[in-house]
Design a protein around this motif. Structure first.
Motif, PDB file in Angstrom:
ATOM      1  N   LEU A  51      -3.850   5.874  -8.417  1.00 48.99           N
ATOM      2  CA  LEU A  51      -5.172   6.061  -8.537  1.00 48.99           C
ATOM      3  C   LEU A  51      -6.174   5.190  -9.602  1.00 48.99           C
ATOM      4  N   ALA A  52      -5.444   4.683 -10.755  1.00 48.02           N
ATOM      5  CA  ALA A  52      -6.012   3.927 -11.867  1.00 48.02           C
ATOM      6  C   ALA A  52      -7.076   3.112 -11.401  1.00 48.02           C
ATOM      7  N   PRO A  53      -6.759   2.340 -10.627  1.00 47.16           N
ATOM      8  CA  PRO A  53      -7.955   1.095 -10.199  1.00 47.16           C
ATOM      9  C   PRO A  53      -9.127   1.875  -9.743  1.00 47.16           C
ATOM     10  N   ASP A  54      -9.095   2.985  -9.180  1.00 51.30           N
ATOM     11  CA  ASP A  54     -10.342   3.674  -8.806  1.00 51.30           C
ATOM     12  C   ASP A  54     -10.883   4.486 -10.041  1.00 51.30           C
ATOM     13  N   HIS A  55     -10.486   4.397 -11.143  1.00 55.07           N
ATOM     14  CA  HIS A  55     -10.724   5.111 -12.408  1.00 55.07           C
ATOM     15  C   HIS A  55     -10.989   6.639 -12.402  1.00 55.07           C
ATOM     16  N   THR A  56      -9.854   7.222 -11.625  1.00 57.90           N
ATOM     17  CA  THR A  56      -9.709   8.660 -11.579  1.00 57.90           C
ATOM     18  C   THR A  56      -8.264   9.056 -11.444  1.00 57.90           C
ATOM     19  N   HIS A  57      -7.778  10.091 -11.764  1.00 58.00           N
ATOM     20  CA  HIS A  57      -6.665  10.756 -11.608  1.00 58.00           C
ATOM     21  C   HIS A  57      -6.686  11.864 -10.687  1.00 58.00           C
ATOM     22  N   SER A  58      -7.708  11.988  -9.990  1.00 57.38           N
ATOM     23  CA  SER A  58      -7.896  13.341  -9.268  1.00 57.38           C
ATOM     24  C   SER A  58      -7.773  12.885  -7.592  1.00 57.38           C
ATOM     25  N   SER A 126       1.901  -3.544  -1.026  1.00 59.91           N
ATOM     26  CA  SER A 126       1.070  -3.765  -2.350  1.00 59.91           C
ATOM     27  C   SER A 126       0.397  -2.244  -2.813  1.00 59.91           C
ATOM     28  N   ASP A 127       0.151  -2.345  -4.369  1.00 55.53           N
ATOM     29  CA  ASP A 127      -0.388  -1.102  -4.684  1.00 55.53           C
ATOM     30  C   ASP A 127      -1.762  -0.740  -3.929  1.00 55.53           C
ATOM     31  N   ALA A 128      -2.588  -2.115  -3.675  1.00 47.19           N
ATOM     32  CA  ALA A 128      -3.561  -1.769  -2.987  1.00 47.19           C
ATOM     33  C   ALA A 128      -3.534  -1.150  -1.749  1.00 47.19           C
ATOM     34  N   ALA A 129      -2.491  -1.369  -0.884  1.00 49.90           N
ATOM     35  CA  ALA A 129      -2.404  -0.654   0.348  1.00 49.90           C
ATOM     36  C   ALA A 129      -1.816   0.422   0.447  1.00 49.90           C
ATOM     37  N   ARG A 130      -0.820   0.631  -0.711  1.00 47.85           N
ATOM     38  CA  ARG A 130      -0.328   2.090  -0.954  1.00 47.85           C
ATOM     39  C   ARG A 130      -1.517   3.110  -1.478  1.00 47.85           C
ATOM     40  N   LEU A 131      -2.567   2.778  -2.172  1.00 47.62           N
ATOM     41  CA  LEU A 131      -3.706   3.363  -2.483  1.00 47.62           C
ATOM     42  C   LEU A 131      -4.614   3.823  -1.596  1.00 47.62           C
ATOM     43  N   GLU A 132      -4.839   2.862  -0.536  1.00 45.38           N
ATOM     44  CA  GLU A 132      -5.578   3.210   0.715  1.00 45.38           C
ATOM     45  C   GLU A 132      -4.737   4.221   1.518  1.00 45.38           C
ATOM     46  N   ALA A 133      -3.150   4.047   1.679  1.00 49.76           N
ATOM     47  CA  ALA A 133      -2.636   5.021   2.368  1.00 49.76           C
ATOM     48  C   ALA A 133      -2.751   6.332   1.773  1.00 49.76           C
ATOM     49  N   LEU A 134      -2.606   6.539   0.533  1.00 47.26           N
ATOM     50  CA  LEU A 134      -2.690   7.687  -0.182  1.00 47.26           C
ATOM     51  C   LEU A 134      -4.184   8.473   0.216  1.00 47.26           C
ATOM     52  N   LYS A 135      -5.331   7.793   0.008  1.00 49.74           N
ATOM     53  CA  LYS A 135      -6.674   8.299   0.425  1.00 49.74           C
ATOM     54  C   LYS A 135      -6.332   8.881   1.959  1.00 49.74           C
TER      55      LYS A 135
END
Length: 270
Positions: A51-58, A126-135
């Motif tokens: 979540l760090a690239p989105d400037h949140t931890h929530s 990639s972290d970007a793909a995994r971040l999108e998946a997390l969302k």
């Protein structure tokens, strides 16, 4: 045993252990907040890193993103691809999950949740793909627990079932999405704290012969919509309806939060 199979087996075990917009922004945020309160240290650390690239931890902050992209021209292609993944229509009214019929070509929330859980757990992505998946995982875990995202009636998930609520015209989907939840007058943190204070939620028993936890969650939602009184015969949502159905909605929030935490703990722990 494959990683996917291990996750499925572990999640099915969680169905019988009792420790522990679909929804509008409030409901999605509450599910996400409940899950975050029960992350393992390893899963929490990985969530914060992603979540760090989105400037949140929530998790609550990103829980409605898959809905919000419909208004972002830059995400038009992604919205078109993922729009059918927010819900499932049980075609025959029996609430029994049959993939070729109910999830043709993998276009339903059951398959969508499985797909993004797999991406999230794939460290080669990639972290970007995994971040999108997390969302998407956070959001779809909420969607699948909202009963009207897994209905069997031809009313677009209650969107065309018109009702009167609080003296105004509305539809049943909107009432379940946010209307009833807002009657509590609580913000996300207070609502999550109130629900979490009930203690571990007792999870429903497995539905035979399913061996797919996400399908079970969808069937549970469908069966709620089939219960007597869920669709008010007079199309009026009064206090008696809220008194009867708000506890059902809140139990689905609790179950969604518990299960989302389990998914993230199992997927993000090395």
């Amino acid at each position: 045993m494959s990683a996917t199979r291990r996750l499925t087996t572990a999640l099915l075990a969680c169905l019988i252990v009792a420790p522990v917009q679909a929804w509008g922004p409030l409901g999605h945020s509450v599910v996400a907040e409940l899950a975050q309160r029960h992350l393992s240290p390893a899963a929490e650390a990985e969530v914060e890193r992603l979540l760090a690239p989105d400037h949140t931890h929530s998790l609550a902050d990103i829980s409605s993103w898959p809905d919000q992209i419909q208004d972002d021209p830059a995400q038009a292609v992604l919205w078109k691809q993922t729009r059918p993944l927010h819900y499932i229509d049980f075609r025959t009214g029996d609430c029994n999950y049959t993939p070729p019929r109910d999830c043709k070509d993998g276009k339903c929330v059951v398959a969508g949740l499985q797909h993004y859980v797999d991406v999230l757990g794939d460290r080669s992505q990639s972290d970007a793909a995994r971040l999108e998946a997390l969302k998407f995982v956070v959001h779809f875990a909420g969607d699948i627990h909202q009963p009207l995202h897994a209905g069997s009636r031809d009313d677009k998930g209650g969107n065309t079932y018109q009702v009167q609520f609080e003296g105004k015209g509305s539809n049943l989907h909107r009432v379940w999405d946010s209307g009833m939840l807002k009657t509590r007058g609580l913000d996300v943190q207070a609502y999550a704290q109130t629900l979490d204070a009930h203690g571990p939620v007792s999870m429903p028993l497995p539905i035979a012969p399913l061996d797919n936890p996400y399908a079970q969650w969808a069937e549970e939602s469908c069966r709620i919509t089939a219960e007597a009184g869920f669709y008010p015969a007079d199309h009026k949502i009064g206090q008696a309806y809220v008194d009867a159905e708000l506890p059902v909605a809140e139990m689905r929030l609790r179950e969604g939060g518990r299960r989302l935490a389990e998914v993230l703990n199992l997927t993000l722990t090395p």
